[in-house]
Design an enzyme around this catalytic site. Structure first.
Site, PDB file in Angstrom:
ATOM      1  N   LYS A   1       0.749  -1.168   0.026  1.00 51.38           N
ATOM      2  CA  LYS A   1       0.024  -0.122  -0.120  1.00 51.38           C
ATOM      3  C   LYS A   1       0.819   1.271  -0.111  1.00 51.38           C
ATOM      4  O   LYS A   1       0.622   2.150  -0.695  1.00 51.38           O
ATOM      5  CB  LYS A   1      -0.921   0.030   1.078  1.00 51.38           C
ATOM      6  CG  LYS A   1      -0.533  -0.174   2.610  1.00 51.38           C
ATOM      7  CD  LYS A   1      -1.612  -0.012   3.602  1.00 51.38           C
ATOM      8  CE  LYS A   1      -1.148  -0.619   4.869  1.00 51.38           C
ATOM      9  NZ  LYS A   1       0.018  -0.018   5.501  1.00 51.38           N
TER      10      LYS A   1
ATOM     11  N   ARG B   1      -7.086   2.485  11.603  1.00 56.35           N
ATOM     12  CA  ARG B   1      -6.764   1.456  11.995  1.00 56.35           C
ATOM     13  C   ARG B   1      -7.945   0.921  12.905  1.00 56.35           C
ATOM     14  O   ARG B   1      -7.820  -0.477  13.171  1.00 56.35           O
ATOM     15  CB  ARG B   1      -5.487   1.267  12.786  1.00 56.35           C
ATOM     16  CG  ARG B   1      -4.376   0.766  11.554  1.00 56.35           C
ATOM     17  CD  ARG B   1      -3.119   0.835  12.527  1.00 56.35           C
ATOM     18  NE  ARG B   1      -1.877   0.150  11.883  1.00 56.35           N
ATOM     19  CZ  ARG B   1      -1.092   0.400  11.204  1.00 56.35           C
ATOM     20  NH1 ARG B   1      -1.032   1.930  10.910  1.00 56.35           N
ATOM     21  NH2 ARG B   1       0.072  -0.525  11.171  1.00 56.35           N
TER      22      ARG B   1
ATOM     23  N   ARG C   1      11.913  -8.509   3.641  1.00 57.65           N
ATOM     24  CA  ARG C   1      12.044  -7.123   3.517  1.00 57.65           C
ATOM     25  C   ARG C   1      13.487  -6.517   3.923  1.00 57.65           C
ATOM     26  O   ARG C   1      13.559  -6.708   5.500  1.00 57.65           O
ATOM     27  CB  ARG C   1      10.981  -6.498   3.791  1.00 57.65           C
ATOM     28  CG  ARG C   1      10.609  -5.182   3.545  1.00 57.65           C
ATOM     29  CD  ARG C   1       9.193  -4.648   3.157  1.00 57.65           C
ATOM     30  NE  ARG C   1       8.355  -4.172   4.254  1.00 57.65           N
ATOM     31  CZ  ARG C   1       7.643  -3.429   4.134  1.00 57.65           C
ATOM     32  NH1 ARG C   1       7.148  -2.995   3.019  1.00 57.65           N
ATOM     33  NH2 ARG C   1       6.797  -2.859   5.341  1.00 57.65           N
TER      34      ARG C   1
ATOM     35  N   ARG D   1      13.314  -4.309  10.107  1.00 51.83           N
ATOM     36  CA  ARG D   1      12.843  -3.438  11.330  1.00 51.83           C
ATOM     37  C   ARG D   1      12.460  -4.178  12.016  1.00 51.83           C
ATOM     38  O   ARG D   1      11.958  -5.328  11.815  1.00 51.83           O
ATOM     39  CB  ARG D   1      11.651  -2.686  10.502  1.00 51.83           C
ATOM     40  CG  ARG D   1      11.943  -1.158  10.259  1.00 51.83           C
ATOM     41  CD  ARG D   1      10.598  -0.675   9.486  1.00 51.83           C
ATOM     42  NE  ARG D   1       9.335  -0.870   9.905  1.00 51.83           N
ATOM     43  CZ  ARG D   1       8.110  -0.589   9.638  1.00 51.83           C
ATOM     44  NH1 ARG D   1       8.331   0.279   8.428  1.00 51.83           N
ATOM     45  NH2 ARG D   1       6.956  -0.801   9.855  1.00 51.83           N
TER      46      ARG D   1
ATOM     47  N   ARG E   1       0.899  -8.220  14.661  1.00 50.34           N
ATOM     48  CA  ARG E   1       0.252  -6.904  13.800  1.00 50.34           C
ATOM     49  C   ARG E   1      -0.619  -7.642  12.926  1.00 50.34           C
ATOM     50  O   ARG E   1      -1.744  -6.808  12.938  1.00 50.34           O
ATOM     51  CB  ARG E   1       1.562  -6.229  13.368  1.00 50.34           C
ATOM     52  CG  ARG E   1       2.713  -5.796  14.062  1.00 50.34           C
ATOM     53  CD  ARG E   1       3.757  -5.106  13.125  1.00 50.34           C
ATOM     54  NE  ARG E   1       3.483  -3.809  12.456  1.00 50.34           N
ATOM     55  CZ  ARG E   1       4.182  -3.668  11.450  1.00 50.34           C
ATOM     56  NH1 ARG E   1       5.319  -4.371  11.104  1.00 50.34           N
ATOM     57  NH2 ARG E   1       3.880  -2.458  10.567  1.00 50.34           N
TER      58      ARG E   1
HETATM   59  P1  AMP Z   1       3.028   0.970   9.987  1.00 49.90           P
HETATM   60  O1  AMP Z   1       4.165   1.361   9.382  1.00 49.90           O
HETATM   61  O2  AMP Z   1       1.849   1.820   9.186  1.00 49.90           O
HETATM   62  O3  AMP Z   1       2.744  -0.438   9.815  1.00 49.90           O
HETATM   63  O4  AMP Z   1       2.992   1.382  11.461  1.00 49.90           O
HETATM   64  C1  AMP Z   1       3.896   1.030  12.331  1.00 49.90           C
HETATM   65  C2  AMP Z   1       3.652   1.024  13.771  1.00 49.90           C
HETATM   66  O5  AMP Z   1       3.326   2.475  14.212  1.00 49.90           O
HETATM   67  C3  AMP Z   1       2.369   0.196  14.078  1.00 49.90           C
HETATM   68  O6  AMP Z   1       2.809  -1.170  14.328  1.00 49.90           O
HETATM   69  C4  AMP Z   1       1.732   0.968  15.377  1.00 49.90           C
HETATM   70  O7  AMP Z   1       2.521   0.779  16.665  1.00 49.90           O
HETATM   71  C5  AMP Z   1       2.248   2.408  15.121  1.00 49.90           C
HETATM   72  N1  AMP Z   1       0.990   2.880  14.191  1.00 49.90           N
HETATM   73  C6  AMP Z   1       0.842   3.382  12.960  1.00 49.90           C
HETATM   74  N2  AMP Z   1      -0.217   3.862  12.611  1.00 49.90           N
HETATM   75  C7  AMP Z   1      -1.133   3.766  13.786  1.00 49.90           C
HETATM   76  C8  AMP Z   1      -2.516   3.849  14.130  1.00 49.90           C
HETATM   77  N3  AMP Z   1      -3.196   4.308  13.388  1.00 49.90           N
HETATM   78  N4  AMP Z   1      -2.942   3.778  15.335  1.00 49.90           N
HETATM   79  C9  AMP Z   1      -1.967   3.121  16.422  1.00 49.90           C
HETATM   80  N5  AMP Z   1      -0.806   2.944  16.108  1.00 49.90           N
HETATM   81  C10 AMP Z   1      -0.201   3.150  14.705  1.00 49.90           C
END
Ligand code: AMP
Length: 215
Positions: free
Chosen positions: A19, A94, A128, A161, A172
């Site tokens: 995405k 989310r 990745r 990461r 996740r």
């Molecule tokens: P992502 O790169 O979008 O997968 O986000 C990495 C991490 O950031 C997630 O596993 C959460 O810990 C935090 N995070 C990102 N977006 C949100 C959100 N909308 N609500 C809560 N935590 C978030």
């Protein structure tokens, strides 16, 4: 282009659905900023800000960051003038609470869902790698760096990461299934949700996105 432009678009999909890549392509094509809640949070962590310190543990362990902290960050970003007329947002909302909050501050035009199976997600994530310096993303199978473990762009080390280690990914994904998937119906009910087959090449996924958005 026969749609309203610029657009306010949300892009949904599990981790490694591509995405972020699709959001980047659309951002360029439609000339609208890409807003990514994960990047906003990681920037705060990198900068060592007070907020960064508060969110670090959550992000690294794959837990959702408490709502009020993310909400403020997203609101601040969406209050900036460059996103007034259009943007593509990735990683937010989310959960139903977040969707309701977003709905209270902006009117969304389209919600794209990049659909990918759990098995495919696991395969993609474990291969990745990301540059520790500039954030460029590589894949050990289909998008290798020229020199193993070294970023083509800036020459720094490539790393996995912390939140992309297999046990964290399982967590996740289960959060995604429990909290994010049920929220999609809010957008489906409003006729805004567009489903895209994410198990194709980047180019083919993008072609489907463009066809379905009529651009
Ligand atoms: P992502 O790169 O979008 O997968 O986000 C990495 C991490 O950031 C997630 O596993 C959460 O810990 C935090 N995070 C990102 N977006 C949100 C959100 N909308 N609500 C809560 N935590 C978030």
């Amino acid at each position: 282009m026969n749609i309203k432009n610029p657009l306010k678009i949300i892009i949904f999909g599990p981790q490694a659905s591509g995405k972020g890549t699709q959001a980047g392509l659309l951002s360029k094509e439609l000339n609208i900023p890409q807003v990514c809640s994960g990047d906003l949070l990681r920037d705060e962590i990198k900068a060592g800000s007070e907020l960064g310190k508060q969110v670090k543990e959550y992000v690294n362990s794959g837990e959702l960051v408490p709502e009020e902290l993310v909400r403020q960050l997203v609101k601040n970003r969406l209050d900036q003038s460059d996103v007034k007329d259009g943007f593509i947002i990735d990683g937010y909302p989310r959960s139903k609470d977040q969707a309701e909050f977003l709905n209270s501050i902006v009117e969304i035009d389209k919600a794209l869902l990049i659909d990918v199976s759990k098995k495919e997600v696991m395969n993609r994530i474990t291969s990745r790698r990301i540059c520790s310096e500039c954030g460029e993303i590589y894949n050990l199978i289909f998008n290798k760096s020229e020199k193993k473990g070294i970023c083509d762009k800036c020459g720094k080390n490539l790393i996995q990461r912390d939140d992309e280690k297999p046990e964290i990914i399982e967590k996740r994904l289960s959060i995604y299934e429990k909290q994010t998937t049920p929220m999609l119906s809010l957008y489906e009910d409003k006729g805004l949700l567009i489903k895209i087959n994410g198990e194709q090449s980047i180019e083919d996924v993008y072609q489907e996105v463009k066809n379905k958005l009529n651009i």
